[in-house]
Motif scaffolding. Structure first.
Motif, mmCIF file in Angstrom:
data_model
loop_
_atom_site.group_PDB
_atom_site.id
_atom_site.type_symbol
_atom_site.label_atom_id
_atom_site.label_comp_id
_atom_site.label_asym_id
_atom_site.label_seq_id
_atom_site.Cartn_x
_atom_site.Cartn_y
_atom_site.Cartn_z
ATOM 1 N N ASN A 187 -1.539 3.059 -3.547
ATOM 2 C CA ASN A 187 -2.212 4.012 -2.670
ATOM 3 C C ASN A 187 -2.608 5.354 -3.580
ATOM 4 N N ARG A 205 -10.034 3.625 -4.557
ATOM 5 C CA ARG A 205 -10.098 2.660 -3.601
ATOM 6 C C ARG A 205 -10.495 1.129 -4.038
ATOM 7 N N ASN A 206 -11.405 1.278 -5.035
ATOM 8 C CA ASN A 206 -12.025 0.103 -5.522
ATOM 9 C C ASN A 206 -11.041 -0.728 -6.567
ATOM 10 N N ARG A 245 -7.402 -0.749 -6.039
ATOM 11 C CA ARG A 245 -6.199 -1.055 -5.236
ATOM 12 C C ARG A 245 -6.037 -2.533 -4.867
ATOM 13 N N TYR A 289 0.811 -1.023 0.104
ATOM 14 C CA TYR A 289 0.019 -0.114 -0.039
ATOM 15 C C TYR A 289 0.798 1.261 0.186
#
Length: 230
Positions: free
Chosen positions: A187, A191-192, A194, A181
């Motif tokens: 990062n 979010r969906n 990563r 991360y």
């Protein structure tokens, strides 16, 4: 690698020291805190300028602060709710700031050392992951040999062992990434996405580790070019 462990411990110590430094000087000039984001810059201002009356926008800009922030800080002097410091109070705060800044400078030296060792031990991993993250992966895996023998699915969650254990115990979703991360490829993604990026990056790092372990060929640039922009 002891240096990697030291870096983690040093970061923890520096966060605590920096928070205390901001709290202490904030009694004198609280308005400056949210305008100076970097702890090391905050320490440099205390050391160089001391009393808030000595702070000028020009001086702050010479210390690389943005013009807007520098001007707002200078303006805040006129309406500050901060308390005055005696000479001895200011001297002690400045000495504290100097000790804190010394540790930040040592941290840079430590990162340079880790970078040197990481590039020497595992150049492919260091190129793809970055030398510091690469060193963290090597340390967490237990060395290049163990990292080079790991499947990419294990590389993907290195550093997330506690979360993985909790997921297994509670039948929850397993973590999508661990140390990876910290890589901007992961990062910096929505979010969906990563999880997909962590999986892709882990696959390339696993290949890079095997190249470092077995052949010694430098293939990192080719591997980076293959990373998919999910």
């Amino acid at each position: 690698m002891p240096a990697v462990q030291l870096l983690g411990e040093l970061d923890t110590v520096l966060n605590g020291l920096s928070s205390r430094m901001r709290e202490w000087y904030g009694v004198h000039f609280p308005e400056m805190g949210h305008r100076v984001r970097e702890h090391s810059d905050y320490a440099k201002i205390i050391i160089k300028m001391g009393d808030k009356e000595n702070i000028t926008a020009q001086g702050l800009m010479e210390m690389t602060l943005k013009k807007k922030d520098a001007e707002r800080i200078e303006e805040a002097k006129e309406t500050t709710v901060g308390a005055d410091f005696d000479d001895i109070d200011m001297r002690i705060v400045q000495e504290y700031a100097q000790r804190t800044l010394d540790l930040y400078q040592y941290r840079e030296d430590l990162i340079s050392y880790i970078t040197l060792v990481s590039n020497e031990v595992a150049p492919n991993v260091a190129y793809i992951a970055g030398p510091v993250l690469g060193a963290k992966l090597l340390e967490k895996a237990g060395g290049l040999k163990r990292l080079g023998m790991m499947p990419s699915s294990t590389v993907q969650v290195l550093g997330a062992e506690k979360a993985m254990f909790r997921a297994i115990k509670s039948n929850a979703r397993p973590p999508k990434h661990g140390l990876l991360y910290q890589h901007p490829y992961v990062n910096g993604a929505p979010r969906n996405r990563r999880g997909n990026r962590a999986r892709s990056l882990a696959a390339k790092i696993a290949i890079a580790a095997r190249a470092d372990l077995f052949s010694g060929d430098f293939i990192a640039e080719e591997l980076v070019a293959q990373l998919v922009d999910f």
